[in-house]
Design a protein around this motif. Structure first.
Motif, PDB file in Angstrom:
ATOM      1  N   GLU A  14      19.119-104.653 -74.764  1.00  0.00           N
ATOM      2  CA  GLU A  14      19.851-104.798 -73.505  1.00  0.00           C
ATOM      3  C   GLU A  14      18.930-105.456 -72.476  1.00  0.00           C
ATOM      4  O   GLU A  14      17.829-104.973 -72.228  1.00  0.00           O
ATOM      5  CB  GLU A  14      20.310-103.434 -72.993  1.00  0.00           C
ATOM      6  CG  GLU A  14      21.245-102.702 -73.946  1.00  0.00           C
ATOM      7  CD  GLU A  14      21.449-101.250 -73.535  1.00  0.00           C
ATOM      8  OE1 GLU A  14      22.382-100.985 -72.758  1.00  0.00           O
ATOM      9  OE2 GLU A  14      20.660-100.403 -74.002  1.00  0.00           O
ATOM     10  N   VAL A  15      19.397-106.545 -71.900  1.00  0.00           N
ATOM     11  CA  VAL A  15      18.622-107.306 -70.922  1.00  0.00           C
ATOM     12  C   VAL A  15      19.409-107.354 -69.625  1.00  0.00           C
ATOM     13  O   VAL A  15      20.584-107.733 -69.613  1.00  0.00           O
ATOM     14  CB  VAL A  15      18.361-108.740 -71.424  1.00  0.00           C
ATOM     15  CG1 VAL A  15      17.549-109.536 -70.412  1.00  0.00           C
ATOM     16  CG2 VAL A  15      17.653-108.706 -72.780  1.00  0.00           C
ATOM     17  N   GLY A  66       8.007-107.859 -75.165  1.00  0.00           N
ATOM     18  CA  GLY A  66       7.031-107.131 -74.368  1.00  0.00           C
ATOM     19  C   GLY A  66       5.653-107.734 -74.412  1.00  0.00           C
ATOM     20  O   GLY A  66       4.657-107.082 -74.084  1.00  0.00           O
ATOM     21  N   LEU A  67       5.559-109.010 -74.815  1.00  0.00           N
ATOM     22  CA  LEU A  67       4.274-109.710 -74.838  1.00  0.00           C
ATOM     23  C   LEU A  67       3.907-110.241 -73.460  1.00  0.00           C
ATOM     24  O   LEU A  67       2.770-110.646 -73.224  1.00  0.00           O
ATOM     25  CB  LEU A  67       4.319-110.858 -75.843  1.00  0.00           C
ATOM     26  CG  LEU A  67       4.591-110.440 -77.294  1.00  0.00           C
ATOM     27  CD1 LEU A  67       4.793-111.670 -78.169  1.00  0.00           C
ATOM     28  CD2 LEU A  67       3.450-109.584 -77.829  1.00  0.00           C
ATOM     29  N   VAL A  71       8.957-110.661 -63.453  1.00  0.00           N
ATOM     30  CA  VAL A  71       8.870-110.390 -62.012  1.00  0.00           C
ATOM     31  C   VAL A  71       9.822-109.261 -61.649  1.00  0.00           C
ATOM     32  O   VAL A  71       9.505-108.390 -60.840  1.00  0.00           O
ATOM     33  CB  VAL A  71       9.209-111.673 -61.217  1.00  0.00           C
ATOM     34  CG1 VAL A  71       9.343-111.359 -59.725  1.00  0.00           C
ATOM     35  CG2 VAL A  71       8.152-112.735 -61.446  1.00  0.00           C
ATOM     36  N   SER A  72      10.981-109.275 -62.272  1.00  0.00           N
ATOM     37  CA  SER A  72      11.971-108.223 -62.035  1.00  0.00           C
ATOM     38  C   SER A  72      12.907-108.145 -63.226  1.00  0.00           C
ATOM     39  O   SER A  72      12.931-109.027 -64.080  1.00  0.00           O
ATOM     40  CB  SER A  72      12.770-108.505 -60.757  1.00  0.00           C
ATOM     41  OG  SER A  72      13.469-109.741 -60.866  1.00  0.00           O
ATOM     42  N   GLY A  73      13.686-107.074 -63.269  1.00  0.00           N
ATOM     43  CA  GLY A  73      14.644-106.894 -64.338  1.00  0.00           C
ATOM     44  C   GLY A  73      14.132-105.962 -65.418  1.00  0.00           C
ATOM     45  O   GLY A  73      13.000-105.468 -65.365  1.00  0.00           O
ATOM     46  N   SER A  74      14.963-105.711 -66.412  1.00  0.00           N
ATOM     47  CA  SER A  74      14.612-104.747 -67.445  1.00  0.00           C
ATOM     48  C   SER A  74      15.037-105.235 -68.824  1.00  0.00           C
ATOM     49  O   SER A  74      15.967-106.024 -68.973  1.00  0.00           O
ATOM     50  CB  SER A  74      15.267-103.392 -67.160  1.00  0.00           C
ATOM     51  OG  SER A  74      16.676-103.472 -67.301  1.00  0.00           O
ATOM     52  N   THR A  80      15.010 -97.701 -75.087  1.00  0.00           N
ATOM     53  CA  THR A  80      13.728 -97.503 -74.408  1.00  0.00           C
ATOM     54  C   THR A  80      13.469 -98.656 -73.451  1.00  0.00           C
ATOM     55  O   THR A  80      13.557 -99.827 -73.839  1.00  0.00           O
ATOM     56  CB  THR A  80      12.571 -97.424 -75.425  1.00  0.00           C
ATOM     57  OG1 THR A  80      12.772 -96.308 -76.286  1.00  0.00           O
ATOM     58  CG2 THR A  80      11.235 -97.268 -74.710  1.00  0.00           C
ATOM     59  N   ARG A  81      13.162 -98.329 -72.201  1.00  0.00           N
ATOM     60  CA  ARG A  81      12.860 -99.355 -71.195  1.00  0.00           C
ATOM     61  C   ARG A  81      11.458 -99.907 -71.437  1.00  0.00           C
ATOM     62  O   ARG A  81      10.460 -99.228 -71.223  1.00  0.00           O
ATOM     63  CB  ARG A  81      12.983 -98.777 -69.784  1.00  0.00           C
ATOM     64  CG  ARG A  81      14.428 -98.463 -69.395  1.00  0.00           C
ATOM     65  CD  ARG A  81      14.516 -97.969 -67.960  1.00  0.00           C
ATOM     66  NE  ARG A  81      15.897 -97.770 -67.559  1.00  0.00           N
ATOM     67  CZ  ARG A  81      16.669 -98.701 -67.024  1.00  0.00           C
ATOM     68  NH1 ARG A  81      16.173 -99.913 -66.808  1.00  0.00           N
ATOM     69  NH2 ARG A  81      17.913 -98.443 -66.690  1.00  0.00           N
TER      70      ARG A  81
END
Length: 241
Positions: A14-15, A66-67, A71-74, A80-81
């Motif tokens: 989920e982005v 996750g490399l 700046v913002s967002g998830s 898992t965040r």
């Protein structure tokens, strides 16, 4: 349902509002690479991210893994965040749940094909790393080449090692970045057939970054990147890969 209007059940990925920018070389202003990207991918889906060079698709893939950090967002992987974890925790999540296939293979030159596939299994504490790695190298047609070093393998063989390494840990999410970019057409086609076959058999969720429109058509959905934005989402009626 994600913001694109695509119905997604049991999302693996989920982005939400993902943005990335960097400071310009002259220090004056910022270059916006990604702008509020939103989408979700359900379990077992295959999704292609397409776009011209410089559109932001490889940057997006790095953030999904996750490399890099936004700046913002998830980004949520299996709920898992990602960016609430530290680097070690993100690495552990990748080791448990995410497989990678890169354009440049990313094999360690000092390790044999077998050792390259064993390494992530050993890091994850798997006690049968050699047996599992051997089985996967046999599945990708390299059973007779397991003791060879990358420099003694062709490009296609190196990518087969990379596929074995990616699938050996039974990831739920596979991220592939231009997996045929360094291969000739015939070898690339064979690698793509192998990747889609393995992906289908394993039931893995696939995110494929490519500039190749015909390759993208092999996926169930296509997300088109333009100048750092998710310009459109195309639902494709394609035969299973």
């Amino acid at each position: 349902m994600d913001r694109s209007g695509i119905q997604v059940s049991s999302p693996v990925l989920e982005v939400e509002d993902l943005s990335k920018s960097v400071t310009m070389a002259d220090g004056k202003g910022e270059l916006h690479i990604l702008n509020r990207i939103c989408f979700a991918v359900g379990s077992g889906e295959s999704v292609a991210i397409v776009g011209a060079s410089g559109s932001g698709k490889s940057t997006l893939l790095g953030l999904l893994a996750g490399l890099d950090v936004p700046v913002s967002g998830s980004v949520r992987i299996l709920g898992t965040r990602l960016f609430e974890l530290d680097e070690d925790e993100r690495a552990a999540l990748r080791g448990e749940s995410v497989g990678f296939v890169f354009q440049s293979f990313q094999l360690l030159p000092a390790l044999t094909a077998l050792e390259n596939v064993m390494l992530p299994l050993e890091l994850a504490g798997n006690t049968d790393a050699e047996g599992i790695a051997t089985q996967w190298l046999e599945r990708v047609g390299l059973g007779s080449r397991i003791t060879h070093y990358p420099k003694h393998l062709s490009g296609g063989e190196q990518q087969r090692v990379a596929l074995a390494r990616a699938f050996a840990a039974s990831p739920q999410l596979l991220l592939a970045d231009e997996p045929t970019g360094n291969l000739d057409a015939a070898t690339g086609q064979a690698i793509i057939e192998l990747m889609f076959n393995l992906n289908r058999e394993a039931g893995t969720t696939l995110i494929l970054v490519t500039h190749d429109e015909s390759l993208a058509q092999r996926c169930g959905r296509i997300l088109r990147m333009t100048a750092g934005e998710l310009a459109e989402v195309e639902a494709e009626e394609t035969a299973p890969g």
